[in-house]
Design a protein around this motif. Structure first.
Motif, PDB file in Angstrom:
ATOM      1  N   HIS A  66      -4.862   3.613   7.742  1.00 48.61           N
ATOM      2  CA  HIS A  66      -6.260   3.963   7.526  1.00 48.61           C
ATOM      3  C   HIS A  66      -6.977   4.171   8.859  1.00 48.61           C
ATOM      4  O   HIS A  66      -6.375   4.113   9.925  1.00 48.61           O
ATOM      5  CB  HIS A  66      -6.959   2.893   6.704  1.00 48.61           C
ATOM      6  CG  HIS A  66      -6.792   1.535   7.293  1.00 48.61           C
ATOM      7  ND1 HIS A  66      -7.321   1.173   8.489  1.00 48.61           N
ATOM      8  CD2 HIS A  66      -6.097   0.465   6.846  1.00 48.61           C
ATOM      9  CE1 HIS A  66      -6.999  -0.056   8.763  1.00 48.61           C
ATOM     10  NE2 HIS A  66      -6.242  -0.517   7.785  1.00 48.61           N
ATOM     11  N   ILE A  67      -8.258   4.344   8.763  1.00 51.07           N
ATOM     12  CA  ILE A  67      -9.081   4.706   9.916  1.00 51.07           C
ATOM     13  C   ILE A  67      -8.992   3.690  11.051  1.00 51.07           C
ATOM     14  O   ILE A  67      -9.158   4.029  12.216  1.00 51.07           O
ATOM     15  CB  ILE A  67     -10.556   4.881   9.445  1.00 51.07           C
ATOM     16  CG1 ILE A  67     -11.432   5.535  10.509  1.00 51.07           C
ATOM     17  CG2 ILE A  67     -11.163   3.546   9.025  1.00 51.07           C
ATOM     18  CD1 ILE A  67     -11.466   7.013  10.374  1.00 51.07           C
ATOM     19  N   ASP A 101       0.826  -1.215   0.000  1.00 52.97           N
ATOM     20  CA  ASP A 101       0.000   0.000   0.000  1.00 52.97           C
ATOM     21  C   ASP A 101       0.861   1.267   0.000  1.00 52.97           C
ATOM     22  O   ASP A 101       0.512   2.266  -0.608  1.00 52.97           O
ATOM     23  CB  ASP A 101      -0.923   0.017   1.218  1.00 52.97           C
ATOM     24  CG  ASP A 101      -1.977  -1.080   1.160  1.00 52.97           C
ATOM     25  OD1 ASP A 101      -2.249  -1.569   0.036  1.00 52.97           O
ATOM     26  OD2 ASP A 101      -2.518  -1.446   2.207  1.00 52.97           O
ATOM     27  N   TRP A 102       1.982   1.209   0.701  1.00 55.04           N
ATOM     28  CA  TRP A 102       2.908   2.342   0.749  1.00 55.04           C
ATOM     29  C   TRP A 102       3.559   2.512  -0.636  1.00 55.04           C
ATOM     30  O   TRP A 102       3.683   3.609  -1.152  1.00 55.04           O
ATOM     31  CB  TRP A 102       4.015   2.075   1.772  1.00 55.04           C
ATOM     32  CG  TRP A 102       3.656   2.320   3.199  1.00 55.04           C
ATOM     33  CD1 TRP A 102       4.199   3.276   3.996  1.00 55.04           C
ATOM     34  CD2 TRP A 102       2.722   1.619   4.025  1.00 55.04           C
ATOM     35  NE1 TRP A 102       3.671   3.210   5.268  1.00 55.04           N
ATOM     36  CE2 TRP A 102       2.767   2.209   5.310  1.00 55.04           C
ATOM     37  CE3 TRP A 102       1.839   0.550   3.822  1.00 55.04           C
ATOM     38  CZ2 TRP A 102       1.974   1.763   6.381  1.00 55.04           C
ATOM     39  CZ3 TRP A 102       1.059   0.109   4.863  1.00 55.04           C
ATOM     40  CH2 TRP A 102       1.123   0.714   6.123  1.00 55.04           C
ATOM     41  N   TRP A 142      -2.845   7.978  -6.257  1.00 50.95           N
ATOM     42  CA  TRP A 142      -3.332   6.598  -6.123  1.00 50.95           C
ATOM     43  C   TRP A 142      -3.209   6.211  -4.675  1.00 50.95           C
ATOM     44  O   TRP A 142      -2.165   6.406  -4.041  1.00 50.95           O
ATOM     45  CB  TRP A 142      -2.490   5.637  -6.967  1.00 50.95           C
ATOM     46  CG  TRP A 142      -3.091   4.253  -7.057  1.00 50.95           C
ATOM     47  CD1 TRP A 142      -3.907   3.776  -8.036  1.00 50.95           C
ATOM     48  CD2 TRP A 142      -2.931   3.158  -6.130  1.00 50.95           C
ATOM     49  NE1 TRP A 142      -4.273   2.481  -7.789  1.00 50.95           N
ATOM     50  CE2 TRP A 142      -3.696   2.076  -6.615  1.00 50.95           C
ATOM     51  CE3 TRP A 142      -2.249   2.981  -4.920  1.00 50.95           C
ATOM     52  CZ2 TRP A 142      -3.775   0.839  -5.962  1.00 50.95           C
ATOM     53  CZ3 TRP A 142      -2.332   1.761  -4.257  1.00 50.95           C
ATOM     54  CH2 TRP A 142      -3.087   0.705  -4.789  1.00 50.95           C
ATOM     55  N   THR A 143      -4.268   5.690  -4.139  1.00 45.29           N
ATOM     56  CA  THR A 143      -4.137   5.107  -2.798  1.00 45.29           C
ATOM     57  C   THR A 143      -4.912   3.815  -2.760  1.00 45.29           C
ATOM     58  O   THR A 143      -5.741   3.539  -3.610  1.00 45.29           O
ATOM     59  CB  THR A 143      -4.598   6.079  -1.702  1.00 45.29           C
ATOM     60  OG1 THR A 143      -4.118   5.585  -0.449  1.00 45.29           O
ATOM     61  CG2 THR A 143      -6.104   6.201  -1.646  1.00 45.29           C
ATOM     62  N   SER A 144      -4.602   3.033  -1.744  1.00 37.96           N
ATOM     63  CA  SER A 144      -5.153   1.694  -1.703  1.00 37.96           C
ATOM     64  C   SER A 144      -6.538   1.695  -1.092  1.00 37.96           C
ATOM     65  O   SER A 144      -6.786   2.313  -0.061  1.00 37.96           O
ATOM     66  CB  SER A 144      -4.223   0.804  -0.900  1.00 37.96           C
ATOM     67  OG  SER A 144      -4.723  -0.487  -0.892  1.00 37.96           O
ATOM     68  N   PHE A 145      -7.426   0.996  -1.750  1.00 38.53           N
ATOM     69  CA  PHE A 145      -8.762   0.793  -1.234  1.00 38.53           C
ATOM     70  C   PHE A 145      -8.745  -0.537  -0.492  1.00 38.53           C
ATOM     71  O   PHE A 145      -8.540  -1.588  -1.082  1.00 38.53           O
ATOM     72  CB  PHE A 145      -9.765   0.754  -2.395  1.00 38.53           C
ATOM     73  CG  PHE A 145     -11.162   0.417  -1.984  1.00 38.53           C
ATOM     74  CD1 PHE A 145     -12.013   1.398  -1.512  1.00 38.53           C
ATOM     75  CD2 PHE A 145     -11.634  -0.888  -2.092  1.00 38.53           C
ATOM     76  CE1 PHE A 145     -13.299   1.086  -1.136  1.00 38.53           C
ATOM     77  CE2 PHE A 145     -12.931  -1.197  -1.710  1.00 38.53           C
ATOM     78  CZ  PHE A 145     -13.761  -0.219  -1.233  1.00 38.53           C
ATOM     79  N   ALA A 203      -8.966   6.145  -5.057  1.00 40.82           N
ATOM     80  CA  ALA A 203      -8.603   4.876  -4.409  1.00 40.82           C
ATOM     81  C   ALA A 203      -8.701   3.742  -5.414  1.00 40.82           C
ATOM     82  O   ALA A 203      -9.642   3.671  -6.195  1.00 40.82           O
ATOM     83  CB  ALA A 203      -9.529   4.608  -3.229  1.00 40.82           C
ATOM     84  N   GLY A 204      -7.704   2.879  -5.427  1.00 42.27           N
ATOM     85  CA  GLY A 204      -7.697   1.776  -6.379  1.00 42.27           C
ATOM     86  C   GLY A 204      -7.387   0.465  -5.694  1.00 42.27           C
ATOM     87  O   GLY A 204      -7.104   0.416  -4.494  1.00 42.27           O
ATOM     88  N   VAL A 205      -7.452  -0.609  -6.473  1.00 45.29           N
ATOM     89  CA  VAL A 205      -7.167  -1.928  -5.912  1.00 45.29           C
ATOM     90  C   VAL A 205      -6.126  -2.619  -6.778  1.00 45.29           C
ATOM     91  O   VAL A 205      -5.873  -2.220  -7.910  1.00 45.29           O
ATOM     92  CB  VAL A 205      -8.435  -2.809  -5.836  1.00 45.29           C
ATOM     93  CG1 VAL A 205      -9.408  -2.257  -4.828  1.00 45.29           C
ATOM     94  CG2 VAL A 205      -9.074  -2.944  -7.202  1.00 45.29           C
ATOM     95  N   LEU A 206      -5.548  -3.675  -6.243  1.00 46.58           N
ATOM     96  CA  LEU A 206      -4.606  -4.489  -7.013  1.00 46.58           C
ATOM     97  C   LEU A 206      -5.391  -5.298  -8.041  1.00 46.58           C
ATOM     98  O   LEU A 206      -6.600  -5.469  -7.916  1.00 46.58           O
ATOM     99  CB  LEU A 206      -3.841  -5.411  -6.058  1.00 46.58           C
ATOM    100  CG  LEU A 206      -2.914  -4.689  -5.078  1.00 46.58           C
ATOM    101  CD1 LEU A 206      -2.233  -5.691  -4.170  1.00 46.58           C
ATOM    102  CD2 LEU A 206      -1.870  -3.858  -5.815  1.00 46.58           C
TER     103      LEU A 206
END
Lengths: 278, 298, 416
Positions: free
Chosen positions: C272-273, C205-206, C300-303, C371-374
């Motif tokens: 995240h939260i 994610d980083w 881009w960040t991880s969902f 937010a995106g995913v792999l």
């Protein structure tokens, strides 16, 4: 004067080294204990803290009131005790046979026990899962007792065989002359002398069963939850409940330590009794 | 003398073995044969249409696999290092605890603690002790002036494996102590009394009575422990996951990762078979030796 | 050796008998009046309970019983795979998005489209969530349950002291991180690092926030373009050249990342939260959040997500559907999030009150658009679990170059 130097010598050659080893063995445990009584918010206050400023027993009360750790202790105790008894019964007889008799296939069988122990058991999970499901014993005490007892057999059989081998055979002969048959010679004469070895093996099986995680996590579920499962539940995806985890670790070691404390008294007296008979 | 007991159709020794053999057949042997069979297949379970018999294909593939060889080398280092560390510390402890002193029972119980601590805790605890930012070990070493700054033990390619080995020594040495203690107590005290009468000094008694009498148990313990240590992977997995890079990959860990992360059960089984072969080789030497020692008692 | 051979044979015979016997028994069973649904789940907080939700559901749906079983996170994936491979999965299980491809390829999951098309709650779930969780074959196998989006945590006090403002681009971020990396007590050793990178499992994610935003993508060939390799080099340099992340980076997992933030060892990190409450407990108002900075091609960040899936082997699929749709409905979903510490997937819960955590919720919602995913690829699970961490660590240690690293990834997904 002479007595005095004796004391100093005993301290240097005995008490001090033992103390150091005990400290090494218990150090991380003590440190765990300190962590478990440190309030969560002081945990990362900065750097290493050796003693908590505001010790708390909150983690321990949470452990028993909210997590139901007593249930986990009970499950572990049942599983480990029966695995120990069952495993011992099978391996003591097997090793007596290996130690005292010459028969066809003795060496291949003995070696077979060793070789099957060499395969990484985590790869056996899928077929084992299928077998347990077929027997309808998945998620029961029986599943774990069987699994742990069996996985300890190769090990304990070899261990016990060495212990039996160390006992002079003349004793068996003597027993027979005294009117014992083959079975009673084993039970009345050889086993009592092998008691230290049996106790050591028993401890081995018990502790292995007490701590096992991989099988427990796959072969059991809702109804049987041993301590390692409960502890693992405190390690989440994004969060470790370090306080609870260390508290759980501290508590889970205590029953075994107490048990061993008593077993070893038996162990020593068993030995002396055997020596007298011998 | 034992040969007098031997009869051609004596079923008694077999009947003593029967319970143990039956359960091992079901719980170990059948799963093992099944898994062994998989090693001859291209068997990635999420590629059902590609499952096929490749005979020794996986075995050849492993020999050309760089990670396999790194893990192989690490496994040898791992076994040799962990066993000798545990043996030396365990032996010394057993000799000390075999002497009479007033807090012996207490000391004997306390040294069991590492062994009874569940692996997940051991691993997380040591990981935390080694921590390069706020770990206790770094703190102590810096205070003592041995280090001038915190060192990332587990994040460094050359210290990660030794650091885990040290943690495993901690976990496993009580086992050696318990077994050796049991062995020491099985030695008849008369032998020492006779030796004392003959004027032997403690050194001579150790090398001429204790060590030879202990040999069968010592060899068996080392042997069984070698197999166990070679196969242990939970601590490595939690402490470093095999990293950094491949620095702490061992064969069982690699096999586990292939099986449960890549779902490549064919190749994972192959690695496991290679591990077994490696252990068979190490152990063959040993078993020959043990069976010889055994003969001496016959 | 004869003995061993005989033993082997015996084993085969007995097992055959046994397996055959087992089958007969199973087919003779009758379906019971009460349908029980086996439900596997996990929650990070060991004290959190979902009993009240189960009670409520069972009251509303007499005749269905939920057998909920909590599985430890570390054993979850392996246990699920073992159960699926051995042919006895649960009826419903909580799953991660990146497990989906493997499970679908194994034909283990039941498509939910036939129920979803007539389900009233459908429109209350974020469209983006439906979009991200749909599988590449166009079917919907997963029922959204909870979500998180990753953002930057930062130490407001340190930013203030050094007169830094929130970085908008990755170059600004590097500049800020360099300034934050400093020796505060004058002993010649760095005490505070600008950015806590997670180099162990889960750290993708980083990596994604800086590499997937600057020219790299998971299309075929998308990881080995010059831009992608340069972006990856930029990320490696954070540790190797600029040293803005602690020396422990290659083995740092989430525990270390969070502990380093809480103890003031690092000044920023990505998370995240889920960790917000712990952060606030430790640092109060000295901690806040902003969306990840912009790369050369946007952000881009991880969902992060979690869904429920119904297994095709289940015999109580209707009941299972009722349960998972119940959990994805407004107030029930919010109750679930109280236990999970994550964010509801329902639009109607967007205005829910998160109290002292609202600044983190804000950073989350601000990040939703990018937010995106792999990739939905069966190889993703292994990428996350072992390929990414080992390869990244080797690059951090200087054993391989950025180009070699990206080629390993490319090969992992698309072969030679």
């Amino acid at each position: 004067m002479k007595k005095h130097t004796g004391v100093i010598r005993a301290i240097i050659t005995l008490h001090l080294p033992v103390l150091l080893i005990v400290l090494f063995a218990t150090g991380p445990y003590i440190w765990s204990f300190i962590s478990s009584i440190t309030p969560e918010k002081d945990m990362y206050k900065g750097g290493v803290s050796y003693f908590p400023e505001n010790p708390t027993t909150r983690n321990y009360s949470r452990l028993f009131s909210k997590i139901n750790f007593a249930e986990n202790l009970k499950d572990s105790l049942i599983v480990a005790t029966f695995a120990m008894l069952f495993g011992l019964a099978m391996s003591v007889t097997a090793s007596y046979s290996f130690s005292r008799f010459q028969f066809k296939g003795r060496k291949p069988l003995l070696i077979q026990f060793l070789v099957i122990n060499m395969f990484p058991i985590v790869l056996l999970l899928v077929p084992l899962f299928i077998i347990m499901s077929r027997f309808h014993i998945r998620d029961t005490y029986i599943a774990l007792v069987f699994a742990y007892a069996t996985f300890s057999i190769p090990f304990s059989t070899w261990m016990m065989t060495s212990f039996f081998n160390a006992i002079p055979r003349e004793l068996d002969e003597q027993a027979k002359i005294d009117g014992c048959n083959r079975f009673t010679a084993m039970v009345r004469v050889v086993i009592p002398i092998a008691l230290p070895g049996i106790a050591a093996t028993a401890i081995y099986i018990f502790i292995t069963a007490w701590n096992e995680f991989v099988f427990a996590s796959v072969l059991t579920g809702k109804s049987v939850r041993t301590i390692p499962i409960a502890l693992q539940n405190m390690v989440g995806q994004y969060q470790i409940e370090w306080g609870l985890l260390t508290a759980g670790g501290v508590v889970s070691a205590i029953p075994v330590i107490i048990l061993f404390f008593f077993i070893q008294k038996q162990l020593i007296s068993g030995m002396t009794a055997g020596a007298v008979k011998g | 003398m034992i040969r007098a007991l031997r009869r051609k159709t004596d079923l008694y020794p077999y009947s003593l073995l029967l319970p143990a053999l039956t359960v091992t057949t079901f719980i170990i042997f059948i799963p093992l044969v099944y898994t062994f069979g998989l090693s001859f297949f291209n068997y990635v379970i999420w590629k059902p249409h590609e499952i096929k018999f490749v005979f020794l294909g996986n075995y050849k593939k492993a020999l050309e696999d760089e990670v396999f060889w790194i893990s192989f080398r690490n496994t040898l280092i791992w076994i040799a290092g962990v066993i000798s560390l545990q043996l030396v510390l365990g032996f010394i402890t057993a000799l000390l605890l075999n002497r009479q002193f007033f807090w012996r029972s207490l000391a004997r119980s306390l040294i069991l603690i590492p062994w009874v601590t569940p692996s997940v805790i051991t691993a997380l605890m040591w990981r935390w002790l080694y921590d390069g930012n706020s770990g206790l070990i770094n703190d102590i070493l810096v205070r003592l002036g041995i280090l001038d700054r915190y060192f990332p033990w587990l994040a460094n390619g050359s210290t990660a494996l030794p650091a885990i080995m040290f943690a495993l020594m901690w976990q496993g040495f009580p086992f050696f102590t318990v077994m050796i203690l049991a062995g020491l107590q099985a030695i008849p005290t008369e032998l020492y009394e006779v030796a004392k009468v003959d004027g032997a000094n403690p050194m001579q008694m150790f090398f001429h009575i204790t060590l030879p009498m202990l040999m069968p148990i010592l060899l068996t313990t080392i042997l069984l422990r070698t197999i166990w240590v070679a196969n242990s992977l939970d601590i490595i997995f939690i402490m470093t996951g095999g990293g950094p890079g491949y620095a702490s990959h061992t064969l069982p860990l690699y096999s586990y990762i292939r099986a449960y992360k890549g779902l490549d059960f064919g190749y994972a089984s192959t690695i496991a078979v290679y591990l077994t072969l490696l252990l068979v080789m190490i152990v063959t030497m040993y078993v020959i030796r043990i069976l010889k020692t055994e003969e001496r008692f016959r | 050796m004869k003995k061993t051979a005989a033993l082997f044979l015996l084993g085969i015979i007995v097992s055959t008998l046994l397996f055959a016997g087992g089958k007969q028994e199973a087919s003779g069973k009758k379906e019971a009046e009460v349908q029980s649904v086996n439900f596997w789940f996990h929650l990070d907080d060991p004290e959190a309970r979902v009993d009240s939700l189960i009670q409520k559901f069972e009251q509303e749906n007499p005749g269905i019983k939920i057998e909920a079983e909590r599985v430890p996170w570390d054993a979850y994936h392996q246990r699920l795979l073992t159960a699926v491979t051995a042919g006895s999965p649960p009826d419903v299980s909580q799953v991660k998005l990146w497990w989906q491809p493997q499970l679908v390829e194994l034909k283990a999951l039941e498509p939910l489209d036939k129920w979803i098309s007539t389900w009233q709650g459908r429109n209350d779930i974020y469209d983006r969530v439906w979009e991200l969780t749909r599988y590449t074959d166009g079917k919907q196998y997963l029922m959204p349950l909870q979500m998180v989006i990753l953002y930057m945590y930062y130490r407001t006090d340190m930013f203030k002291k050094l007169g830094l403002s929130i970085p908008e681009t990755r170059e600004e971020f590097l500049d800020v991180a360099k300034k934050l990396t400093r020796d505060t007590n004058g002993d010649g050793n760095v005490d505070v690092y600008g950015f806590g990178i997670r180099g162990a499992r889960g750290g993708h994610d980083w990596w994604g926030a800086f590499v997937l935003s600057s020219g790299a993508n998971f299309e075929k060939g998308g990881l080995t373009t010059p831009e992608a390799i340069a972006a990856n080099q930029w990320f490696i340099d954070l540790y190797r050249v600029h040293k803005v992340s602690p020396p422990t980076t290659p083995n740092d997992g989430f525990k270390e990342i969070i502990a380093n933030m809480q103890s003031g060892r690092t000044a920023t990190t990505i998370h995240h939260i889920g960790s917000a409450k712990g952060m606030v407990d430790a640092l109060g108002d000295k901690i806040s959040a902003f969306p990840v900075p912009e790369g050369t091609e946007g952000r881009w960040t991880s969902f992060g997500d979690e869904e429920n899936a119904i297994f095709s082997a289940s015999k109580v699929k209707e009941a299972a559907w009722k349960w998972i749709s119940f959990l994805a409905t407004k107030e029930n979903n919010l109750t679930w999030q109280k236990a999970s510490g994550q964010i509801s997937v329902n639009k109607s819960n967007a205005e829910a009150d998160y109290g002292e955590l609202s600044r983190f919720v804000k950073a989350t919602t601000e990040s939703a658009d990018f937010a995106g995913v792999l990739p939905a690829h069966p190889a993703t699970a292994e990428f996350v679990e072992s390929v990414w961490p080992t390869t990244m660590q080797r690059a951090f240690l200087g054993e391989i170059t950025s180009k070699e690293m990206m080629e390993i990834f490319e090969k992992h997904f698309y072969g030679e």
